[in-house]
Scaffold this active site. Structure first.
Site, PDB file in Angstrom:
ATOM      1  N   ASP A  83       0.322  -1.639   0.299  1.00  0.00           N
ATOM      2  CA  ASP A  83       0.004  -0.011   0.340  1.00  0.00           C
ATOM      3  C   ASP A  83       0.972   1.696   0.064  1.00  0.00           C
ATOM      4  O   ASP A  83       1.611   0.893   1.059  1.00  0.00           O
ATOM      5  CB  ASP A  83      -0.974  -0.242   1.600  1.00  0.00           C
ATOM      6  CG  ASP A  83      -2.178  -1.154   1.354  1.00  0.00           C
ATOM      7  OD1 ASP A  83      -2.153  -1.456   0.129  1.00  0.00           O
ATOM      8  OD2 ASP A  83      -2.422  -1.816   2.432  1.00  0.00           O
ATOM      9  N   ASP A  89       1.496   9.511   7.158  1.00  0.00           N
ATOM     10  CA  ASP A  89       1.289   7.342   7.822  1.00  0.00           C
ATOM     11  C   ASP A  89       2.367   7.510   9.326  1.00  0.00           C
ATOM     12  O   ASP A  89       2.433   6.554   9.631  1.00  0.00           O
ATOM     13  CB  ASP A  89       1.249   6.417   6.408  1.00  0.00           C
ATOM     14  CG  ASP A  89       0.047   6.019   6.141  1.00  0.00           C
ATOM     15  OD1 ASP A  89      -0.047   5.075   5.106  1.00  0.00           O
ATOM     16  OD2 ASP A  89      -1.007   6.083   7.039  1.00  0.00           O
ATOM     17  N   GLU A 112       0.915  -1.608  10.620  1.00  0.00           N
ATOM     18  CA  GLU A 112       0.511  -2.015   9.701  1.00  0.00           C
ATOM     19  C   GLU A 112       1.687  -1.476   8.927  1.00  0.00           C
ATOM     20  O   GLU A 112       1.882  -2.294   7.488  1.00  0.00           O
ATOM     21  CB  GLU A 112      -1.543  -1.792   9.143  1.00  0.00           C
ATOM     22  CG  GLU A 112      -1.386  -1.474   7.524  1.00  0.00           C
ATOM     23  CD  GLU A 112      -2.571  -1.117   7.064  1.00  0.00           C
ATOM     24  OE1 GLU A 112      -3.128   0.037   7.850  1.00  0.00           O
ATOM     25  OE2 GLU A 112      -2.993  -1.831   6.244  1.00  0.00           O
ATOM     26  N   GLU A 113       2.574  -0.771   8.945  1.00  0.00           N
ATOM     27  CA  GLU A 113       3.450  -0.359   8.711  1.00  0.00           C
ATOM     28  C   GLU A 113       4.534  -0.621   8.420  1.00  0.00           C
ATOM     29  O   GLU A 113       5.604  -0.428   7.999  1.00  0.00           O
ATOM     30  CB  GLU A 113       3.777   1.276   8.527  1.00  0.00           C
ATOM     31  CG  GLU A 113       2.370   2.878   8.719  1.00  0.00           C
ATOM     32  CD  GLU A 113       1.973   1.987   7.200  1.00  0.00           C
ATOM     33  OE1 GLU A 113       1.025   2.401   7.384  1.00  0.00           O
ATOM     34  OE2 GLU A 113       2.257   2.478   6.240  1.00  0.00           O
ATOM     35  N   ASP A 135      -3.007  -0.008  13.458  1.00  0.00           N
ATOM     36  CA  ASP A 135      -2.851   1.140  12.271  1.00  0.00           C
ATOM     37  C   ASP A 135      -2.485   1.786  12.159  1.00  0.00           C
ATOM     38  O   ASP A 135      -3.863   2.784  12.914  1.00  0.00           O
ATOM     39  CB  ASP A 135      -4.573  -0.051  11.579  1.00  0.00           C
ATOM     40  CG  ASP A 135      -4.890   1.084  10.058  1.00  0.00           C
ATOM     41  OD1 ASP A 135      -5.238   0.645   9.020  1.00  0.00           O
ATOM     42  OD2 ASP A 135      -3.172   1.919  10.357  1.00  0.00           O
ATOM     43  N   LEU A 137      -2.531   5.214  10.660  1.00  0.00           N
ATOM     44  CA  LEU A 137      -3.400   5.844   9.969  1.00  0.00           C
ATOM     45  C   LEU A 137      -4.478   5.175   9.076  1.00  0.00           C
ATOM     46  O   LEU A 137      -3.941   5.503   7.629  1.00  0.00           O
ATOM     47  CB  LEU A 137      -2.843   7.051   9.380  1.00  0.00           C
ATOM     48  CG  LEU A 137      -3.873   8.387   9.706  1.00  0.00           C
ATOM     49  CD1 LEU A 137      -4.038   8.739  11.124  1.00  0.00           C
ATOM     50  CD2 LEU A 137      -2.761   9.282   9.708  1.00  0.00           C
ATOM     51  N   ASP A 138      -5.588   4.484   9.937  1.00  0.00           N
ATOM     52  CA  ASP A 138      -6.601   4.507   8.878  1.00  0.00           C
ATOM     53  C   ASP A 138      -6.743   5.330   8.078  1.00  0.00           C
ATOM     54  O   ASP A 138      -7.413   6.224   8.153  1.00  0.00           O
ATOM     55  CB  ASP A 138      -7.707   3.059   9.628  1.00  0.00           C
ATOM     56  CG  ASP A 138      -8.746   3.000   8.760  1.00  0.00           C
ATOM     57  OD1 ASP A 138      -7.761   1.537   8.525  1.00  0.00           O
ATOM     58  OD2 ASP A 138      -9.605   3.083   8.361  1.00  0.00           O
ATOM     59  N   GLU A 294      -6.870  -4.004  12.665  1.00  0.00           N
ATOM     60  CA  GLU A 294      -8.052  -3.270  12.024  1.00  0.00           C
ATOM     61  C   GLU A 294      -9.880  -4.400  12.093  1.00  0.00           C
ATOM     62  O   GLU A 294     -10.431  -3.364  12.858  1.00  0.00           O
ATOM     63  CB  GLU A 294      -8.738  -3.280  10.322  1.00  0.00           C
ATOM     64  CG  GLU A 294      -6.899  -2.605  10.026  1.00  0.00           C
ATOM     65  CD  GLU A 294      -7.193  -1.943   8.234  1.00  0.00           C
ATOM     66  OE1 GLU A 294      -7.606  -2.923   8.179  1.00  0.00           O
ATOM     67  OE2 GLU A 294      -7.047  -1.343   8.056  1.00  0.00           O
TER      68      GLU A 294
HETATM   69  P1  P6P Z   1     -11.544   0.454  -0.841  1.00  0.00           P
HETATM   70  C1  P6P Z   1      -8.423   2.050   4.303  1.00  0.00           C
HETATM   71  O1  P6P Z   1      -7.654   2.173   3.269  1.00  0.00           O
HETATM   72  C2  P6P Z   1      -9.223   0.934   4.606  1.00  0.00           C
HETATM   73  O2  P6P Z   1      -8.310   0.421   4.882  1.00  0.00           O
HETATM   74  C3  P6P Z   1     -10.482   1.359   5.438  1.00  0.00           C
HETATM   75  O3  P6P Z   1     -10.471   1.630   5.924  1.00  0.00           O
HETATM   76  C4  P6P Z   1     -11.733   1.118   4.332  1.00  0.00           C
HETATM   77  O4  P6P Z   1     -12.734   1.010   4.694  1.00  0.00           O
HETATM   78  C5  P6P Z   1     -10.997   0.419   2.998  1.00  0.00           C
HETATM   79  O5  P6P Z   1     -10.155   0.926   3.103  1.00  0.00           O
HETATM   80  C6  P6P Z   1     -11.680   1.524   2.078  1.00  0.00           C
HETATM   81  O6  P6P Z   1     -11.348   0.626   0.164  1.00  0.00           O
HETATM   82  O7  P6P Z   1     -11.361  -0.768  -1.956  1.00  0.00           O
HETATM   83  O8  P6P Z   1     -13.492   0.828  -0.858  1.00  0.00           O
HETATM   84  O9  P6P Z   1     -11.564   1.629  -1.116  1.00  0.00           O
END
Ligand code: P6P
Length: 354
Positions: A83, A89, A112-113, A135, A137-138, A294
């Site tokens: 990613d 992040d 995650e990083e 995680d 910075l989700d 997550e």
């Molecule tokens: P998509 C953000 O990248 C994430 O990990 C979550 O926070 C979010 O719900 C999901 O992925 C969004 O993914 O495929 O819908 O862009």
């Protein structure tokens, strides 16, 4: 089909010891609650306070991200999952690690990083019995467009001998073994929501005093809701049972609310009710979201608030036995009546043996 999901969660924290007529800071709440906690050794209290400090530091940078050179993609930045790493992040990851290392309240961390676990050298002769996963910075792809993002954390007791370094087995534990879980949502205000298995409480940051203050006491998720949260763009790629359920939501005139930042979507659902879905897609056949940092922490919170969380094979998320640190999972999480309704659609339309 795996065991039916059962609603864990309690009637809520024994808030009798928490005053209702004045400001209660996160620190005060944690200390007053410590006596309720089985392992009340002060370590968990210290860990939760460390995370609160890291959240304040990250909040400061998130709030001015547009003004300093902290937006955009980190140099050569891709994390272990491939990613794209945003600069914020990386900053958030570094700050959380720093705060956790400085206090020595945990023996190891996983992020995650970072590809591998990071052992934390003891700060004193005291042995630490906890590991922390997060995680940092989700939803960080939303930072550049000023959409809310969040930090997600999970705390486990280590299984390995306290005299030696932490091992991967300390992290590969089912979600039911979490001793605490929470998130920080950097939104229109910054709120820290956590549980230690005695209900869910939320603390809003008051910038004027630099303290997280109790604002959402004993959060309970509505039994039902009128919103569903899924990336509708993948509709044609979803399995039949998912498409049938999404059609049902549309027939029921449910609203579609999808922010693309899981913490934001889950926070809304905790307050207003609803269901969040991330099923398997062609790009993510096992689901996109990470089980350990997550799905598990957010599932513990939602269950503690009276909700449910399953994967699309109908297994309770918290019962899943992890095999890898960064493994992914499908998830359906939210109001219990809506998760049950989805389960009925999966049982009826799934072509796969459950
Ligand atoms: P998509 C953000 O990248 C994430 O990990 C979550 O926070 C979010 O719900 C999901 O992925 C969004 O993914 O495929 O819908 O862009």
């Amino acid at each position: 089909m795996a065991s039916a999901t059962k609603r864990s969660g309690t009637s809520g924290h024994s808030n009798t010891s928490i005053p209702g007529n004045r400001i209660v800071t996160l620190d005060e709440f944690i200390i007053r609650s410590e006596k309720d906690f089985e392992y009340a050794t002060g370590e968990l209290t210290g860990l939760l306070r460390d995370i609160g400090v890291a959240a304040k530091i990250i909040n400061r940078e998130v709030n001015k991200a547009g003004l300093v050179n902290i937006l955009g993609v980190a140099d050569g930045g891709e994390n272990q999952s491939g990613d794209t790493q945003q600069k914020l992040d990386v900053y958030a990851n570094e700050k959380i690690i720093e705060c956790l290392q400085n206090s020595g309240e945990c023996c190891a961390i996983a992020s995650e990083e970072n590809t591998d676990i990071i052992n934390v050298p003891p700060v004193t002769s005291k042995k630490s019995h906890y590991v922390v996963m997060f995680d940092p910075l989700d939803g960080s792809s939303n930072i550049d467009v000023n959409v809310s993002v969040g930090t997600i954390f999970a705390i486990y007791r280590r299984k390995s001998d306290a005299d030696g370094p932490a091992t991967l087995e300390d992290f590969l534990q089912a979600g039911t073994k979490q001793v605490a879980a929470g998130y920080v949502l950097y939104g229109t205000s910054t709120i820290l929501v956590y549980t230690t298995g005695r209900g869910v409480n939320g603390f809003t940051l008051d910038p004027s005093i630099g303290e997280f203050c109790l604002s959402h006491r004993n959060m309970r998720i509505p039994e039902n809701g009128s919103n569903y949260s899924v990336n509708q763009g993948y509709y044609s790629k979803f399995d039949l049972e998912m498409r049938r359920y999404i059609d049902h939501c549309s027939d029921q005139n449910y609203g579609l609310r999808y922010i693309g930042s899981m913490v934001s979507d889950i926070h809304r659902i905790l307050i207003h009710g609803g269901i969040f879905l991330y099923p398997s897609t062609r790009k993510y056949p096992k689901g996109k979201l990470r089980l350990l940092y997550e799905c598990n922490p957010l599932s513990m919170l939602v269950e503690q608030a009276g909700g449910k969380a399953i994967n699309t094979q109908l297994k309770r998320i918290l019962d899943m036995e992890p095999a890898e640190l960064h493994q992914r999972s499908t998830i359906a999480i939210g109001s219990p009546a809506m998760v049950d309704e989805l389960q009925a659609f999966i049982e009826r339309y799934s072509a796969l043996p459950l």
